[in-house]
Structure formats: C-alpha cells, structure tokens
Design a protein around this motif. Sequence first.
Motif, PDB file in Angstrom:
ATOM      1  N   ASP A 209       7.706 -54.913  78.345  1.00  0.00           N
ATOM      2  CA  ASP A 209       7.869 -55.243  76.926  1.00  0.00           C
ATOM      3  C   ASP A 209       9.315 -55.073  76.513  1.00  0.00           C
ATOM      4  OD1 ASP A 209       5.005 -55.212  76.789  1.00  0.00           O
ATOM      5  OD2 ASP A 209       5.127 -53.028  76.722  1.00  0.00           O
ATOM      6  N   HIS A 210      10.016 -54.238  77.277  1.00  0.00           N
ATOM      7  CA  HIS A 210      11.340 -53.799  76.849  1.00  0.00           C
ATOM      8  C   HIS A 210      12.194 -53.696  78.106  1.00  0.00           C
ATOM      9  CE1 HIS A 210      13.987 -51.637  74.040  1.00  0.00           C
ATOM     10  NE2 HIS A 210      14.234 -50.777  75.014  1.00  0.00           N
ATOM     11  N   LEU A 211      13.404 -54.220  78.069  1.00  0.00           N
ATOM     12  CA  LEU A 211      14.250 -54.143  79.253  1.00  0.00           C
ATOM     13  C   LEU A 211      15.550 -53.415  78.937  1.00  0.00           C
ATOM     14  CD1 LEU A 211      13.958 -57.728  80.832  1.00  0.00           C
ATOM     15  CD2 LEU A 211      12.861 -55.615  81.592  1.00  0.00           C
ATOM     16  N   ILE A 212      16.002 -52.606  79.911  1.00  0.00           N
ATOM     17  CA  ILE A 212      17.328 -51.997  79.809  1.00  0.00           C
ATOM     18  C   ILE A 212      18.097 -52.479  81.025  1.00  0.00           C
ATOM     19  CG2 ILE A 212      18.624 -49.835  79.826  1.00  0.00           C
ATOM     20  CD1 ILE A 212      16.180 -48.505  78.555  1.00  0.00           C
ATOM     21  N   CYS A 213      19.147 -53.222  80.770  1.00  0.00           N
ATOM     22  CA  CYS A 213      19.913 -53.795  81.874  1.00  0.00           C
ATOM     23  C   CYS A 213      21.219 -53.030  82.036  1.00  0.00           C
ATOM     24  CB  CYS A 213      20.189 -55.269  81.584  1.00  0.00           C
ATOM     25  SG  CYS A 213      21.120 -56.054  82.886  1.00  0.00           S
ATOM     26  N   SER A 224      13.927 -57.050  74.189  1.00  0.00           N
ATOM     27  CA  SER A 224      12.788 -57.718  74.796  1.00  0.00           C
ATOM     28  C   SER A 224      13.311 -58.619  75.918  1.00  0.00           C
ATOM     29  CB  SER A 224      12.083 -58.565  73.744  1.00  0.00           C
ATOM     30  OG  SER A 224      12.937 -59.634  73.392  1.00  0.00           O
ATOM     31  N   PRO A 225      12.429 -59.012  76.865  1.00  0.00           N
ATOM     32  CA  PRO A 225      12.864 -59.922  77.934  1.00  0.00           C
ATOM     33  C   PRO A 225      13.575 -61.151  77.379  1.00  0.00           C
ATOM     34  CG  PRO A 225      10.657 -59.116  78.374  1.00  0.00           C
ATOM     35  CD  PRO A 225      11.034 -58.573  77.032  1.00  0.00           C
ATOM     36  N   ASP A 226      13.091 -61.636  76.243  1.00  0.00           N
ATOM     37  CA  ASP A 226      13.733 -62.800  75.620  1.00  0.00           C
ATOM     38  C   ASP A 226      15.194 -62.553  75.282  1.00  0.00           C
ATOM     39  OD1 ASP A 226      12.268 -65.050  75.490  1.00  0.00           O
ATOM     40  OD2 ASP A 226      11.074 -64.400  73.743  1.00  0.00           O
ATOM     41  N   ASP A 227      15.456 -61.363  74.752  1.00  0.00           N
ATOM     42  CA  ASP A 227      16.831 -61.025  74.354  1.00  0.00           C
ATOM     43  C   ASP A 227      17.723 -60.768  75.568  1.00  0.00           C
ATOM     44  OD1 ASP A 227      15.888 -61.075  71.787  1.00  0.00           O
ATOM     45  OD2 ASP A 227      15.496 -58.904  71.717  1.00  0.00           O
ATOM     46  N   VAL A 228      17.142 -60.148  76.590  1.00  0.00           N
ATOM     47  CA  VAL A 228      17.979 -59.661  77.691  1.00  0.00           C
ATOM     48  C   VAL A 228      18.210 -60.740  78.748  1.00  0.00           C
ATOM     49  CG1 VAL A 228      18.112 -57.972  79.563  1.00  0.00           C
ATOM     50  CG2 VAL A 228      17.322 -57.270  77.288  1.00  0.00           C
ATOM     51  N   LEU A 229      17.124 -61.459  79.115  1.00  0.00           N
ATOM     52  CA  LEU A 229      17.276 -62.430  80.185  1.00  0.00           C
ATOM     53  C   LEU A 229      17.822 -63.754  79.663  1.00  0.00           C
ATOM     54  CD1 LEU A 229      14.318 -62.026  82.630  1.00  0.00           C
ATOM     55  CD2 LEU A 229      16.651 -61.195  82.798  1.00  0.00           C
TER      56      LEU A 229
END
Lengths: 264, 326
Positions: A209-213, A224-229
């Motif tokens: 649900d939440h990504l930290i890159c 969110s994956p949408d924001d990060v990827l």
Amino acid sequence: MKAILKADQLTAGYGHKVIIDQQTVEIPEGCVTGLIGPNGCGKSTLLNTLNGFEAPMAGNVELDGKQMSQYSAKQRAQEIAVLPQRTVIPEGISVFELVSYGRYCRQRGMHRLSKADRQAVEDAIKAVHLVDKHDELLTSLSGGQQQRALIAMTLAQNSRILMLDEPTTYLDLTNQLEILDLLHELNATFQKTVIIVLHDLNEAARYCDHLICMIHGRVAAVGSPDDVLTETTLANIFKVSGDITYDNDCPQITNCHPLPVAQP
Amino acid sequence: MTHRTMVVCVALVAVVLIAILLDIFGGTRWYSVSDLWRPSTKLVGEVIWQIRVPRALAAAMTGMLLALAGLLLQTVSHNPLADPSIIGVNAGANLAMIVGELLGISLTILNAFWLSLVGALLAFVVVIGLSMSGHGFNPLRLLLGGTIFSGFISSISYAVSFITNTTQQFRVLLVGGFSGANYQQVLLLGIAVIVVLGGAVMFQTELTLLGLDSKTSVGLGVSFKRLMIVAVVLVVLAAGSSVAVAGNIGFIGLGIPQIVNFVHPGSFKSNLAAVALCGSGFMLIADLIAKTAISSVELPLSALSAIVGGVVLFIIVAFRKEAVGA
C-alpha cells in the motif's frame, strides 16, 4: 494515517561506517509497506534499525511513541516479529516445534508451552495453510513450505508488526506469489502492519500500500505505488528506462532497459 | 521430553553406570565386584576407594563437561566444528597452569583450578576479540582465529616446559589423564557439573532458538548479548575445570555432539541430555582402555581420545557422504 513506527533524524550503519545519514521515516499502521531500492542502498540497515536489532548511531526510533531502547528484547519481540533473509533451516525439527519458538517472547520461567501457546501455534500453522505438514520435519519440506513455516513462527509471536527481509528471493515464481498473497491475507485478516524488503518492483507495486524507496542511504521517494513508481524514479534511482502501464489501476513496469551509466 | 528420548536417556544412564563400574574394577589389576564392600586385603580396599573410585568419577564428570562445552560452543558459534580444544580455550588453561607453577604458585588442587579457569577465560576473550568484525561476531573467524591461536598457545606451553626442563613434571597437563585423581578434584568437578548442567538446562530454550541463525533468534526475543555471556561463563567453567584435573583432552567436545546429532538430529534441548551422558560414557571407556590396553603402561589419554574419536568421526563422515551420494 497513524504512524506505528517512526525514525527521526536517523543515522545508522555498522562499526564506524555510516550507511543511513539523518533520515526520517514513518511506517503507517495497518498497511503493507515495501522498502525498495538498488542493492546496497540501505534497505536492510533501515530494517535492522527500525526493528531494534541495531541501535541507531544518532537520532531516534520510536515504537508506538516510546523509544525503542526502552523495550527489552522480549517486549520488542511481542510488538515486532522479524524474518531475516536466508534463515538457517535446522535439522530434526518439526513444523510444530519451529512455530512454537515464536511463543518464546510470551513465555516466562522455564518456557513450557501453555494451552494458550499451543492454540496460538495451531492458529499460526492454519493461517499459513500448513496443517497437513504439522508434524513433518522442516528439512523434508519444499523451499516455499519452509518459508511459510518460518512465517507461521513469526505469526505465533502475535505481534502487531511483521517485518520480512526479501522473503521471496530464493523462491520460484509460484511460491513467490503464494508468499506475497499470504502476507496480503494476513494484513487483511489480522490488520497486521507488514514491512517488507522487496527487489521486484512489480511485486512491490502490486502487494504494497505504501512504498519507501531508498538510494545511497537516503529516502528518495515515499508514498503509494502510484506516486513512487514513475518513469523519473526508474531513471534516477534504478538507472533503467521503462514504461509504466496500468494493470487494474496498479502501476507495472514494462519494456525495461538499463540506462547507459554516465561517466563522471 | 518425548517417550523415546526418555527411553534413550535411561539406557544411556545405565551405560554410564556400567562404564563407571568397569572403570573402577579395571586397570593393571582387575578386581572383583565384592572387593567394593569386602576387599580381599586392606590394600585392595584402599586402591579401590582412594584411587579407582575418584578416578572413575573424575573421568565421568570431565567427559560430561567437555562434551557440554563443545555443544555450547557449537550452538553459539553456529559451527559444528567448534570445540574448546580447537579454539584454544583448553590450551589457554594449560598455559596458565604451567606459567603459574613456574612463577612459584604451587599447583595445589585449588590453585590449579583457578589458574586454569583464568587461563581459559583469557584465551576465550582473546579468541572472541579475534572473531569480531565490523558486522559483529563472525563464527568463521572464531574458528580460524581460534585454531591459529590454539596452536600458538600450545607451542608456547611446550616451549616453556621444554626450556625450563619441566616436561616430565607437566606430563599429565600436556598429554592428559586421570592417574592422580582424588576426592578434592571430584568435589570441584562436581560443582562445575552442577553449574554447567544447571546453566545449560536453565537457558535451554534460548540456546535452542539460537539453532536458527542469530538474527532470527534475536527477532524472537532472545537477548543475544546476555546469552553469549552465559555461554562464555559455562564454557570457561567446563573447559577450565576439565583441564585443571585431566590436562588437555581433545575430540570429546567436538565429536560427541557430532555423533549424537548424527544418530538423532535435533535441537539443543532435545540432545542436551544425550550429549552429556555420551561424553561421560566415552571418557570412562577411553580411560579404561588407557589403563588396560597395554599392561604396566598407561597410554596418554589425549592421544587415545583423539585416535578413538578420530576413527569414529571418520566412519561418520564416510557414511554421510554415501548417504548424500545415494
């Protein structure tokens, strides 16, 4: 969303080597959070500091608003269960015995299994769908089944947080998906906060649900994956070019190529 | 404890008791069972009660301590080849006693014990220091560093005793044996056995969890630092008191846990009793052979233990390879 784990101005590393330098990270409660980033970017170091294995060199780690250093080893294990990368599979131990190890943090004195302990172990084995392998030796199971047994062990801890360091790396595709589905299910049924280090970005996008890159010990993108990827993240952090397509609203990377490395 | 392990343990206790009796009656001269309570001469009674009995008890307890020390070391280091004699803990105890004596501390039984314990502790601390790397404790470095350190310390022991012309005096220390065992040593060994066995039982759950890799066990709530300190204390006590009585005897710490795990692969908890009892039994039988194999000569126990144990381990390794190949 409420943060269950918080690292504030965190500096961490091994010996005198600083790997993460003054980063602030929050883990939202009840979500599946994925830690992604290229090899050596500090994902594992972040995980091993967030779970209290390593003391931060500077800054704070807070669990539920309380400093991590104030938790004893057992108290910490009651809150956070951890499955490290590449666990040794011991000989001569049945699934039931392995899963019962998870009860250690809830036991006192001579550590005999109480009725409640046994029930928790049975529930954990059921949750990972290994009931029919209950009494079998771990060494006789397949890699995917072993990994599920290990996850059951962490479930028996009855903690609110579950952390896994690359739980799918040594598994074939079927088993990878099975493990990730299982984690998703555990998150949905038990509202567990799951923190997971993943290599495969498409899997991360689909299951988190939440990504930290991270890159070079810094948090490069959060959300969110949408924001990060995005194509920018791919190019700047992973040094690849690729197209983002949407599969049922989930970003997936296709047509991926390494970008030429810029000469300094 | 399952029903099966219970049966095995009772059987092993019986074997150890029989081995103790054999070790009491066997020697350059064999005695009959009735000599125990109705000795044929006064001298026979004295030989049995003042020489044979304490010797057998010392052998039984030393065997148990060395086997437990090996099991503990193998558990905390995650290395099946770890053993107090291999990583230099025994050699450190040995050297401390030789140096102590040469510095004028007379090797009374009590002095021998504390010198040996101090030596074992110092050696262990050095070896642990050698095995620390940037990422913390590294089991492979423990073994590599320990092996080199052990050879180094043993050479110093030999050199010191050779230069000062005391090789004969330190014979028992250097080659190992129970020929002079007495009740005071038996008492001190008994205390060591109670502490080491008690400690191992008290921390058996933590040590069992450590059978997984150390990170996993930390995740389960084991306090790794505390457990390491406990393990170091127990290993030093076990190895140090063994060396104080019987010199440097190898193999048992390495081989007995291996053999038990080969016959019955299992966790620390499930194999603890069997390892302790097999250690006793093996040492008693080795001592009996050392006394009786060649009349009028007592064989060096450390060499004998290594030869017998080496053959057993060799068979196991060969067997295992076959099993894997099939």
